[in-house]
Design a protein around this motif. Structure first.
Motif, PDB file in Angstrom:
ATOM      1  N   ARG A 174       5.724  38.006   2.274  1.00 33.69           N
ATOM      2  CA  ARG A 174       5.983  37.111   3.406  1.00 33.69           C
ATOM      3  C   ARG A 174       4.806  36.164   3.629  1.00 33.69           C
ATOM      4  O   ARG A 174       5.001  34.966   3.858  1.00 33.69           O
ATOM      5  CB  ARG A 174       6.239  37.963   4.645  1.00 33.69           C
ATOM      6  CG  ARG A 174       6.595  37.185   5.861  1.00 33.69           C
ATOM      7  CD  ARG A 174       7.203  38.162   6.808  1.00 33.69           C
ATOM      8  NE  ARG A 174       6.847  37.968   8.171  1.00 33.69           N
ATOM      9  CZ  ARG A 174       7.234  38.770   9.140  1.00 33.69           C
ATOM     10  NH1 ARG A 174       7.943  39.820   8.853  1.00 33.69           N
ATOM     11  NH2 ARG A 174       6.915  38.531  10.367  1.00 33.69           N
ATOM     12  N   ARG A 224      10.801  28.891  10.764  1.00 34.46           N
ATOM     13  CA  ARG A 224      12.042  29.031   9.993  1.00 34.46           C
ATOM     14  C   ARG A 224      11.971  30.258   9.080  1.00 34.46           C
ATOM     15  O   ARG A 224      12.956  30.972   8.912  1.00 34.46           O
ATOM     16  CB  ARG A 224      12.301  27.765   9.175  1.00 34.46           C
ATOM     17  CG  ARG A 224      12.705  26.576  10.049  1.00 34.46           C
ATOM     18  CD  ARG A 224      12.809  25.297   9.225  1.00 34.46           C
ATOM     19  NE  ARG A 224      13.974  25.288   8.375  1.00 34.46           N
ATOM     20  CZ  ARG A 224      15.146  24.738   8.694  1.00 34.46           C
ATOM     21  NH1 ARG A 224      15.299  24.145   9.870  1.00 34.46           N
ATOM     22  NH2 ARG A 224      16.151  24.771   7.853  1.00 34.46           N
ATOM     23  N   ARG A 230      12.635  33.365  11.178  1.00 33.55           N
ATOM     24  CA  ARG A 230      14.067  33.520  11.477  1.00 33.55           C
ATOM     25  C   ARG A 230      14.836  33.963  10.231  1.00 33.55           C
ATOM     26  O   ARG A 230      15.736  34.798  10.320  1.00 33.55           O
ATOM     27  CB  ARG A 230      14.640  32.215  12.026  1.00 33.55           C
ATOM     28  CG  ARG A 230      14.143  31.893  13.429  1.00 33.55           C
ATOM     29  CD  ARG A 230      14.875  30.720  14.066  1.00 33.55           C
ATOM     30  NE  ARG A 230      14.850  29.485  13.328  1.00 33.55           N
ATOM     31  CZ  ARG A 230      13.989  28.481  13.530  1.00 33.55           C
ATOM     32  NH1 ARG A 230      13.060  28.590  14.460  1.00 33.55           N
ATOM     33  NH2 ARG A 230      14.064  27.382  12.822  1.00 33.55           N
ATOM     34  N   ALA A 231      14.476  33.402   9.094  1.00 35.26           N
ATOM     35  CA  ALA A 231      15.179  33.765   7.857  1.00 35.26           C
ATOM     36  C   ALA A 231      14.764  35.150   7.361  1.00 35.26           C
ATOM     37  O   ALA A 231      15.565  35.857   6.749  1.00 35.26           O
ATOM     38  CB  ALA A 231      14.890  32.722   6.775  1.00 35.26           C
ATOM     39  N   TRP A 232      13.534  35.533   7.645  1.00 40.48           N
ATOM     40  CA  TRP A 232      13.011  36.809   7.132  1.00 40.48           C
ATOM     41  C   TRP A 232      13.838  37.992   7.625  1.00 40.48           C
ATOM     42  O   TRP A 232      14.052  38.957   6.895  1.00 40.48           O
ATOM     43  CB  TRP A 232      11.552  36.985   7.530  1.00 40.48           C
ATOM     44  CG  TRP A 232      10.907  38.096   6.770  1.00 40.48           C
ATOM     45  CD1 TRP A 232      10.634  39.345   7.230  1.00 40.48           C
ATOM     46  CD2 TRP A 232      10.482  38.070   5.413  1.00 40.48           C
ATOM     47  NE1 TRP A 232      10.064  40.105   6.248  1.00 40.48           N
ATOM     48  CE2 TRP A 232       9.951  39.331   5.117  1.00 40.48           C
ATOM     49  CE3 TRP A 232      10.503  37.098   4.413  1.00 40.48           C
ATOM     50  CZ2 TRP A 232       9.451  39.649   3.866  1.00 40.48           C
ATOM     51  CZ3 TRP A 232       9.984  37.421   3.175  1.00 40.48           C
ATOM     52  CH2 TRP A 232       9.465  38.682   2.913  1.00 40.48           C
ATOM     53  N   ILE A 233      14.329  37.903   8.830  1.00 40.11           N
ATOM     54  CA  ILE A 233      15.154  38.980   9.384  1.00 40.11           C
ATOM     55  C   ILE A 233      16.352  39.240   8.470  1.00 40.11           C
ATOM     56  O   ILE A 233      16.734  40.387   8.239  1.00 40.11           O
ATOM     57  CB  ILE A 233      15.619  38.615  10.810  1.00 40.11           C
ATOM     58  CG1 ILE A 233      14.409  38.557  11.739  1.00 40.11           C
ATOM     59  CG2 ILE A 233      16.658  39.582  11.319  1.00 40.11           C
ATOM     60  CD1 ILE A 233      14.713  37.938  13.082  1.00 40.11           C
ATOM     61  N   LEU A 234      16.912  38.185   7.936  1.00 41.16           N
ATOM     62  CA  LEU A 234      18.073  38.327   7.050  1.00 41.16           C
ATOM     63  C   LEU A 234      17.671  38.627   5.610  1.00 41.16           C
ATOM     64  O   LEU A 234      18.373  39.336   4.899  1.00 41.16           O
ATOM     65  CB  LEU A 234      18.911  37.043   7.090  1.00 41.16           C
ATOM     66  CG  LEU A 234      19.410  36.627   8.477  1.00 41.16           C
ATOM     67  CD1 LEU A 234      20.046  35.252   8.421  1.00 41.16           C
ATOM     68  CD2 LEU A 234      20.382  37.654   9.012  1.00 41.16           C
ATOM     69  N   LEU A 235      16.555  38.075   5.178  1.00 39.81           N
ATOM     70  CA  LEU A 235      16.156  38.189   3.774  1.00 39.81           C
ATOM     71  C   LEU A 235      15.441  39.489   3.432  1.00 39.81           C
ATOM     72  O   LEU A 235      15.499  39.933   2.286  1.00 39.81           O
ATOM     73  CB  LEU A 235      15.220  37.025   3.413  1.00 39.81           C
ATOM     74  CG  LEU A 235      15.833  35.639   3.411  1.00 39.81           C
ATOM     75  CD1 LEU A 235      14.757  34.597   3.169  1.00 39.81           C
ATOM     76  CD2 LEU A 235      16.919  35.550   2.355  1.00 39.81           C
ATOM     77  N   GLU A 236      14.763  40.078   4.397  1.00 40.07           N
ATOM     78  CA  GLU A 236      13.901  41.216   4.102  1.00 40.07           C
ATOM     79  C   GLU A 236      14.653  42.368   3.433  1.00 40.07           C
ATOM     80  O   GLU A 236      14.201  42.905   2.423  1.00 40.07           O
ATOM     81  CB  GLU A 236      13.223  41.706   5.374  1.00 40.07           C
ATOM     82  CG  GLU A 236      12.212  42.799   5.111  1.00 40.07           C
ATOM     83  CD  GLU A 236      11.482  43.190   6.372  1.00 40.07           C
ATOM     84  OE1 GLU A 236      10.321  43.599   6.237  1.00 40.07           O
ATOM     85  OE2 GLU A 236      12.049  43.088   7.473  1.00 40.07           O
ATOM     86  N   ALA A 237      15.799  42.748   3.960  1.00 37.22           N
ATOM     87  CA  ALA A 237      16.550  43.863   3.374  1.00 37.22           C
ATOM     88  C   ALA A 237      17.021  43.519   1.959  1.00 37.22           C
ATOM     89  O   ALA A 237      16.951  44.353   1.048  1.00 37.22           O
ATOM     90  CB  ALA A 237      17.738  44.216   4.261  1.00 37.22           C
ATOM     91  N   GLU A 238      17.471  42.294   1.776  1.00 34.20           N
ATOM     92  CA  GLU A 238      17.932  41.882   0.451  1.00 34.20           C
ATOM     93  C   GLU A 238      16.772  41.853  -0.545  1.00 34.20           C
ATOM     94  O   GLU A 238      16.902  42.318  -1.679  1.00 34.20           O
ATOM     95  CB  GLU A 238      18.585  40.503   0.545  1.00 34.20           C
ATOM     96  CG  GLU A 238      19.243  40.073  -0.735  1.00 34.20           C
ATOM     97  CD  GLU A 238      19.973  38.741  -0.589  1.00 34.20           C
ATOM     98  OE1 GLU A 238      20.117  38.066  -1.612  1.00 34.20           O
ATOM     99  OE2 GLU A 238      20.394  38.400   0.532  1.00 34.20           O
TER     100      GLU A 238
END
Length: 193
Positions: free
Chosen positions: A86, A173, A176-184
Motif C-alpha cells: 500500500r 482515492r 477508498r479503493a484499498w478497502i475493496l482491493l485488499e482482500a483480492e
C-alpha cells in the motif's frame, strides 16, 4: 480311657484345630493379598490411562498453540507485506499526478461543489494549470474559487466548498479503493495450494 489318654486326644484335637485355623488364615491372607494386588493394578492402570489422556491433551494443546502462534505470525507478516504494498502504491501514485490528471479529477468533483465560495487545493507548482482547467470547465466557479498549493506533492485535487471537503487526491482515492482491493490482493499474493 484314662486321664493321660484324654489329654493326648485333646492335645491332638487342639493341634488339628490350630492347623485348620492357620490354614484358613493363610488362605484368607492369600485371598486378601490377591484382591489388594488386583485393586492396586486396576488403580495403577486407571492412573496411567488418565495420565496418558492428560499427556495427549497437553501435547494436542501445545501443537494447537504452536499452530495458532504460527498462523498469527503469518497474518502479521502478511499484514506487514500488504501495508508495504500500500505504501509503495501511494508513493508511485504521487509521482503519477499532473495537470491532466488534476483536470480529469476536477471534472468529477466540480458538479458537487455547489454555488458558494470554493477553495481548490492542488500540488505545489500546479496552481496556474488548475486555474486554467477550472476556468475552462466552469468560469463562474473559477471566479469564486481560490486556488492554493498543498503542503506537499500528493497528486489529485481537493475542493473545499463551505464545510464540505471533496478529497479527490490520489492517496484518498487509494484509501477508498484499498478497502475493496485488499482482500483480492491478499488472495492473489498469498494463495495457498
Amino acid at each position: 480311657m484314662g486321664y493321660p489318654e484324654l489329654l493326648r486326644v485333646l492335645e491332638e484335637e487342639a493341634a488339628r484345630e490350630a492347623r485348620e485355623v492357620r490354614a484358613a488364615a493363610e488362605r484368607e491372607r492369600a485371598r486378601i493379598l490377591e484382591e489388594a494386588r488386583a485393586a492396586a493394578g486396576s488403580a495403577r492402570e486407571a492412573v496411567l490411562a488418565r495420565e496418558r489422556c492428560e499427556a495427549e491433551a497437553r501435547r494436542r494443546a501445545a501443537r494447537e498453540a504452536v499452530a495458532i502462534e504460527r498462523d498469527r505470525a503469518l497474518l502479521v507478516e502478511r499484514r506487514r507485506l500488504l501495508e508495504g504494498l500500500r505504501e509503495e502504491a501511494r508513493a508511485r501514485l504521487t509521482a503519477e499526478g499532473g495537470a491532466a490528471l488534476d483536470a480529469a479529477l476536477l471534472v468529477e468533483i466540480l458538479p458537487e461543489a455547489g454555488d458558494g465560495p470554493l477553495e481548490l487545493i492542488v500540488d505545489p507548482g500546479a496552481e496556474a494549470e488548475a486555474r486554467r482547467a477550472l476556468a475552462a470547465l466552469d468560469p463562474a466557479a473559477a471566479a469564486r474559487a481560490v486556488v492554493r498549493a498543498a503542503p506537499e506533492v500528493r497528486g489529485g485535487v481537493e475542493l473545499v466548498a463551505g464545510r464540505r471537503v471533496l478529497d479527490d487526491t490520489l492517496p484518498s482515492r487509494l484509501e477508498r479503493a484499498w478497502i475493496l482491493l485488499e482482500a483480492e490482493l491478499a488472495g492473489l499474493l498469498f494463495a495457498e495450494g
